[in-house]
Design an enzyme around this catalytic site. Structure first.
Site, short mmCIF file in Angstrom:
data_model
loop_
_atom_site.label_atom_id
_atom_site.label_comp_id
_atom_site.label_asym_id
_atom_site.label_seq_id
_atom_site.Cartn_x
_atom_site.Cartn_y
_atom_site.Cartn_z
N HIS A 154 -2.07 -5.41 1.59
CA HIS A 154 -3.32 -6.16 1.44
C HIS A 154 -2.96 -7.58 1.08
O HIS A 154 -2.02 -7.82 0.32
CB HIS A 154 -4.17 -5.56 0.32
CG HIS A 154 -5.29 -6.47 -0.13
ND1 HIS A 154 -6.51 -6.49 0.50
CD2 HIS A 154 -5.33 -7.42 -1.11
CE1 HIS A 154 -7.27 -7.41 -0.10
NE2 HIS A 154 -6.58 -7.99 -1.07
N LYS A 193 0.82 -1.21 0.00
CA LYS A 193 0.00 0.00 0.00
C LYS A 193 0.86 1.27 0.00
O LYS A 193 2.07 1.22 0.24
CB LYS A 193 -0.94 -0.03 1.21
CG LYS A 193 -1.98 -1.15 1.13
CD LYS A 193 -2.90 -1.12 2.33
CE LYS A 193 -3.97 -2.20 2.25
NZ LYS A 193 -4.87 -2.15 3.43
N THR A 247 -4.41 -7.38 10.91
CA THR A 247 -4.80 -6.16 10.19
C THR A 247 -4.39 -4.91 10.96
O THR A 247 -3.89 -3.95 10.37
CB THR A 247 -6.33 -6.17 9.96
OG1 THR A 247 -6.66 -7.35 9.21
CG2 THR A 247 -6.78 -4.95 9.19
N ARG A 258 3.27 -6.02 8.83
CA ARG A 258 2.50 -4.93 9.43
C ARG A 258 3.13 -4.44 10.73
O ARG A 258 3.14 -3.24 11.01
CB ARG A 258 1.05 -5.34 9.62
CG ARG A 258 0.32 -5.43 8.27
CD ARG A 258 -1.13 -5.78 8.44
NE ARG A 258 -1.83 -5.74 7.17
CZ ARG A 258 -2.73 -6.65 6.80
NH1 ARG A 258 -3.04 -7.65 7.61
NH2 ARG A 258 -3.34 -6.55 5.64
N ASN A 296 -2.01 0.25 6.87
CA ASN A 296 -1.46 -0.99 7.41
C ASN A 296 -0.53 -1.74 6.45
O ASN A 296 -0.40 -2.96 6.52
CB ASN A 296 -2.58 -1.90 7.93
CG ASN A 296 -3.47 -2.44 6.85
OD1 ASN A 296 -3.35 -2.09 5.67
ND2 ASN A 296 -4.39 -3.31 7.23
#
EC number: 2.7.4.6
Length: 141
Positions: free
Chosen positions: A117, A11, A93, A104, A114
């Site tokens: 995905h 991300k 998550t 993460r 975070n």
């Protein structure tokens, strides 16, 4: 053991930290092979379509805004039990709940930003890979 494919997205927050290579190294050390990849800026339409399952959730708009806030690195990964293996590498998550040494825990800032995905099932993985890659773009090695 089952040979599977899963979709992974690094991300915008993790891309901005310049840790793509470090994350790829973790994939490979875990036995996951990158069989398709693209670096791109998602359009609003792409992000809304990809996360359509969450459209009615209160976090949908913030998620879309975050996913279009900067470039992402999208990859299809292949390996034994790839969906579970990838999710194990990602961690929980919420990075506050993620085990030390997970992607993460190491690279995410918050539950919203975070870092990555990962597909949550083999069925969703197939749909998600097809969302971003034509069949001819996914090449086993």
């Amino acid at each position: 053991m089952a040979l599977e494919r899963t979709l992974s997205i690094i991300k915008p927050d993790a891309v901005a930290k310049n840790v793509i290579g470090e994350i790829y190294s973790r994939f490979e050390k875990a036995g996951l092979k990158v069989v398709a990849a693209k670096y791109k800026q998602l359009s609003r339409r792409e992000a809304e379509g990809f996360y359509a399952v969450h459209r009615e959730r209160p976090f949908f708009n913030a998620l879309v805004e975050f996913m279009i806030s900067g470039p992402v690195m999208i990859q299809a990964l292949e390996g034994e039990n790839a969906v579970a293996a990838h999710r194990d590498l990602l961690g929980a998550t919420n990075p506050k709940d993620a085990a030390p040494g997970t992607i993460r825990a190491d690279f995410a800032d918050s539950i919203d930003a975070n870092a990555a995905h990962g597909s949550d099932s083999v069925e969703n993985a197939a749909n998600e890979v097809a969302y971003f890659f034509a069949a001819t773009e996914v090449v086993s090695r």
